[in-house]
Design a protein around this motif. Structure first.
Motif, PDB file in Angstrom:
ATOM      1  N   TYR A 126       0.741  -1.149   0.085  1.00 31.76           N
ATOM      2  CA  TYR A 126      -0.082  -0.022   0.015  1.00 31.76           C
ATOM      3  C   TYR A 126       0.965   1.239  -0.132  1.00 31.76           C
ATOM      4  CZ  TYR A 126      -3.455  -3.377   1.622  1.00 31.76           C
ATOM      5  OH  TYR A 126      -4.258  -4.450   1.750  1.00 31.76           O
ATOM      6  N   ALA A 127       0.157   2.530  -0.380  1.00 30.48           N
ATOM      7  CA  ALA A 127       0.885   3.748  -0.451  1.00 30.48           C
ATOM      8  C   ALA A 127       0.031   4.499   0.406  1.00 30.48           C
ATOM      9  CB  ALA A 127       1.252   4.242  -1.750  1.00 30.48           C
ATOM     10  N   PHE A 128       0.691   5.370   1.405  1.00 34.12           N
ATOM     11  CA  PHE A 128      -0.029   6.509   2.006  1.00 34.12           C
ATOM     12  C   PHE A 128       0.476   7.819   1.445  1.00 34.12           C
ATOM     13  CE2 PHE A 128      -0.094   3.092   5.229  1.00 34.12           C
ATOM     14  CZ  PHE A 128      -1.458   3.263   5.816  1.00 34.12           C
ATOM     15  N   ALA A 136      -5.409  12.931   3.403  1.00 40.70           N
ATOM     16  CA  ALA A 136      -4.591  11.691   3.104  1.00 40.70           C
ATOM     17  C   ALA A 136      -5.437  10.726   2.721  1.00 40.70           C
ATOM     18  CB  ALA A 136      -3.874  11.370   4.442  1.00 40.70           C
ATOM     19  N   GLU A 137      -4.849   9.829   1.595  1.00 43.83           N
ATOM     20  CA  GLU A 137      -5.425   8.569   1.171  1.00 43.83           C
ATOM     21  C   GLU A 137      -4.351   7.219   1.387  1.00 43.83           C
ATOM     22  OE1 GLU A 137      -7.908  10.724  -2.223  1.00 43.83           O
ATOM     23  OE2 GLU A 137      -6.162   9.688  -2.905  1.00 43.83           O
ATOM     24  N   GLN A 138      -4.943   6.050   1.318  1.00 43.10           N
ATOM     25  CA  GLN A 138      -4.402   4.930   1.522  1.00 43.10           C
ATOM     26  C   GLN A 138      -4.620   4.126  -0.095  1.00 43.10           C
ATOM     27  OE1 GLN A 138      -4.916   2.374   4.753  1.00 43.10           O
ATOM     28  NE2 GLN A 138      -3.427   0.889   3.861  1.00 43.10           N
ATOM     29  N   TRP A 139      -3.508   3.883  -0.575  1.00 43.22           N
ATOM     30  CA  TRP A 139      -3.959   3.103  -2.028  1.00 43.22           C
ATOM     31  C   TRP A 139      -3.309   1.765  -2.146  1.00 43.22           C
ATOM     32  CZ3 TRP A 139      -6.530   5.133  -6.622  1.00 43.22           C
ATOM     33  CH2 TRP A 139      -6.685   6.236  -6.312  1.00 43.22           C
ATOM     34  N   LEU A 140      -4.011   0.884  -2.520  1.00 42.57           N
ATOM     35  CA  LEU A 140      -3.436  -0.681  -2.823  1.00 42.57           C
ATOM     36  C   LEU A 140      -2.989  -0.684  -4.023  1.00 42.57           C
ATOM     37  CD1 LEU A 140      -3.302  -3.533  -2.168  1.00 42.57           C
ATOM     38  CD2 LEU A 140      -5.564  -3.893  -3.129  1.00 42.57           C
ATOM     39  N   LEU A 141      -1.689  -0.932  -4.126  1.00 47.54           N
ATOM     40  CA  LEU A 141      -0.645  -1.048  -5.362  1.00 47.54           C
ATOM     41  C   LEU A 141      -0.957  -2.405  -6.183  1.00 47.54           C
ATOM     42  CD1 LEU A 141       2.331   1.113  -4.401  1.00 47.54           C
ATOM     43  CD2 LEU A 141       0.131   1.740  -5.182  1.00 47.54           C
ATOM     44  N   ARG A 150      -9.104   3.957   1.209  1.00 49.51           N
ATOM     45  CA  ARG A 150      -9.762   4.648   1.971  1.00 49.51           C
ATOM     46  C   ARG A 150      -9.121   6.119   2.256  1.00 49.51           C
ATOM     47  NH1 ARG A 150      -7.267   3.869   8.172  1.00 49.51           N
ATOM     48  NH2 ARG A 150      -5.267   3.316   7.590  1.00 49.51           N
ATOM     49  N   ARG A 151      -9.854   7.178   2.397  1.00 45.58           N
ATOM     50  CA  ARG A 151      -9.549   8.458   2.786  1.00 45.58           C
ATOM     51  C   ARG A 151      -9.256   8.428   4.503  1.00 45.58           C
ATOM     52  NH1 ARG A 151     -13.360   9.982  -1.083  1.00 45.58           N
ATOM     53  NH2 ARG A 151     -12.426  11.111  -2.836  1.00 45.58           N
ATOM     54  N   LEU A 152      -8.223   9.445   4.870  1.00 45.92           N
ATOM     55  CA  LEU A 152      -7.967   9.272   6.332  1.00 45.92           C
ATOM     56  C   LEU A 152      -7.444  10.768   6.851  1.00 45.92           C
ATOM     57  CD1 LEU A 152      -4.671   7.288   7.330  1.00 45.92           C
ATOM     58  CD2 LEU A 152      -5.507   7.485   4.980  1.00 45.92           C
ATOM     59  N   ALA A 153      -7.666  11.049   7.862  1.00 43.67           N
ATOM     60  CA  ALA A 153      -7.263  12.401   8.227  1.00 43.67           C
ATOM     61  C   ALA A 153      -5.849  12.269   9.123  1.00 43.67           C
ATOM     62  CB  ALA A 153      -8.365  13.178   9.412  1.00 43.67           C
TER      63      ALA A 153
END
Length: 601
Positions: A126-128, A136-141, A150-153
């Protein structure tokens, strides 16, 4: 001037020594170690440098911050393109000496200040991505294309981030404030802890500007260039003595040693660390399907039940409660077929072929929290659900429920209150109407919820959220003395939530939701109740289905439901819908996958 930093996460003073990195990377603005070399980022390019210091490849980019994960001789890195404000994944092959830029991650809509990688226990990467305003966002690569999980704060003015894969901890350096630790796993409740803060709360002058994860802890450079170290201690961190100034960057070499950069070069920093041994990861099974999300946001979905079609197993149904709306009915592909707006339903359970004299019904019973009553539903042969009766109870805060077919016919219902009371109801039928009367009472010492009755053995399993799993007799004529089966602690972590029984000709198992660590415990349904193991529900990358966490209710069946569910199915409520974010739903898991993961009969 040569800067010497003495770090001891064990409070042991070491003699300083210097170990120069290869000259080709000594002046890089950021470094990431490869198994046989380096990725070095300067103001013009990302460079691949081998262990001997020879540059093998370069990728022109005005970049900032590089992070990498390696496996099987090939490494995946990310770098921020400072011109385009996009994150570029890069494939680095140290043996072949190649760098290959991948398509940049989709635009986020915010300027990216920091980016870092995370590889979880499922070996997914994953990339933050963090912006200066806290977005902020988390991405599955992994997979055919990157997916936003997801989006996160995060805090504003993030300067850097790094993830400790072993503990699943995302560390964030906030300018002017300090270092924060977050849960890196997208499943489960977000959690944040302060690691080290600026005065008057801590000793980090002007907050933090650089981070490095070291075995057993984390190191940060504050706004004045001084280094600070913390060692992981349970759910917290302990500080260590630090010396040194003028440090602007941090990195870890291939051997796990700390490097620090001043305004002239990178230098090795002596480090003595006792690594924290992470807990062995639980086996992971993947969901085969998921239901459409419920129609209410927040904590809404709660408990599922399974109804098997008498002639066509593939036409079976999953019932699920929405405690802000009513009862949902899904097919095995997860498509919603019905919504019955019957009020705030909590738990639901199903029994088929229930005999009331000459009449036979397929029935579902749910607890309704608006009026503290039981709602009884009939299920037609085609799977159509209809409300049949509302049966009052004596409870003040009705909560969990399960049902049981006694040998003499009819239906028994066990319903509980948040104060621990259990009422055992006998449901009968007279003059074309359903009735209910109390035939037994008992209680747990604290809040219960899930329960399941095993008609093959006559046992009733009861979950007490904070204390564990109990068993008693389901027979109304017997004393309801509770005996502890599995206390909370170890594999079973409070809250103890949903409970189901998998019944087969060879052996029966109890499956319990261990909400405290987002897992599911399996044990024999007969004394001595041997624990067979636990598992987690992970990400199905190919089908774009996220994992499951904070599960409230669950249900399991050994009935042949066709296709991948030939040996049965587990359905669980998912407390956090990801990939993309959305209202809660239910995940469908093939029993075959669970049996393989745990080596079950």
């Amino acid at each position: 001037m040569k800067h010497v930093v003495i770090l001891s996460l064990l409070a042991t003073t070491l003699a300083a020594h210097a170990q120069a990195v290869p000259p080709a990377v000594a002046k890089a603005r950021d470094l990431a170690a490869l198994p046989q070399g380096w990725l070095a980022l300067d103001k013009n390019a990302l460079r691949l440098v081998d262990a001997a210091g020879t540059e093998r490849a370069s990728l022109p980019v005005r970049g900032r911050q590089v992070d990498v994960r390696s496996a099987g001789g090939v490494s995946l890195a990310i770098v921020i393109d400072a011109n385009a404000e996009r994150v570029i994944p890069v494939r680095a092959d140290g043996r072949a000496g190649t760098l290959a830029a991948q398509p940049p991650l989709p635009e986020t809509g915010f300027g990216i200040e920091a980016a870092c990688l995370y590889r979880d226990a499922q070996q997914l990467t994953y990339a933050f991505l963090a912006g200066k305003d806290g977005q902020a966002e988390q991405w599955l690569l992994d997979g055919d294309a990157p997916r936003r999980v997801r989006r996160l704060a995060l805090p504003p003015h993030v300067q850097a981030c790094r993830v400790d894969d072993a503990t699943g901890t995302l560390y964030v350096a906030e300018e002017g404030m300090g270092v924060w630790a977050y849960r890196a796993d997208a499943e489960g409740a977000p959690a944040r802890r302060a690691v080290g803060l600026a005065p008057p709360f801590g000793k980090l002058a002007d907050g933090a500007q650089a981070l490095a994860v070291v075995p057993g802890g984390v190191v940060a450079a504050d706004g004045k260039g001084r280094l600070h170290a913390w060692r992981r201690a349970g759910n917290g961190w302990t500080t260590a003595a630090v010396a040194g100034q003028g440090m602007e960057g941090l990195a870890i070499d291939a051997a796990g040693r700390l490097l620090a950069r001043d305004d002239t070069a990178w230098r090795s920093v002596p480090l003595a660390v006792k690594p924290v041994a992470p807990a062995a990861p639980l086996p992971v099974v993947m969901p085969r399907a998921q239901t459409e999300p419920v129609a209410r946001a927040g904590d809404a979905a709660d408990d599922p039940a399974i109804w098997r079609h008498p002639a066509d197993p593939a036409a079976s149904r999953v019932l699920g409660t929405n405690k802000k709306q009513g009862l949902l009915v899904y097919d095995l592909q997860g498509r919603q077929r019905q919504l019955l707006e019957t009020g705030r339903l909590n738990n639901v359970d199903v029994r088929q072929d229930v005999a009331f004299g000459a009449e036979r019904f397929d029935l579902a019973l749910a607890t309704q929290r608006d009026d503290n009553l039981m709602v009884l539903f009939t299920i037609a042969a085609d799977g159509t659900v209809a409300e049949a009766a509302r049966l009052p109870t004596e409870l003040d805060e009705i909560y969990g429920a399960c049902v049981y077919r006694p040998a003499g016919g009819g239906l028994d219902a066990f319903v509980n209150d948040k104060d621990g009371r259990y009422l055992h109801y006998r449901i009968a039928r007279a003059d074309g109407k359903f009735t209910a009367r109390v035939v037994r009472r008992f209680r747990t010492a604290s809040q219960p919820e899930g329960c399941v009755a095993d008609e093959a053995s006559g046992q009733l399993f009861v979950g007490e959220e904070r204390r564990g799993l109990w068993v008693t007799s389901a027979d109304a004529a017997r004393d309801a003395r509770l005996a502890m089966v599995l206390p909370a602690g170890g594999l079973l972590q409070a809250d103890v939530e949903g409970i189901g029984i998998y019944r087969s000709a060879a052996r029966s198992y109890v499956v319990v939701s261990s909400q405290g660590n987002d897992s599911y415990v399996v044990l024999d349904a007969a004394a001595p109740y041997r624990v067979r193991g636990a598992f987690r529900i992970g990400v199905n990358v190919a089908d774009g289905i996220d994992g499951a966490s904070e599960t409230d209710g669950l249900e399991v069946t050994s009935a042949d439901l066709g296709g991948p569910y030939g040996r049965g199915m587990l359905v669980v409520q998912d407390g956090y819908k990801r990939m993309p974010d959305g209202p809660q739903n239910f995940k469908l898991v093939a029993w075959d996958d669970i049996a393989r993961a745990l080596g079950l009969d």
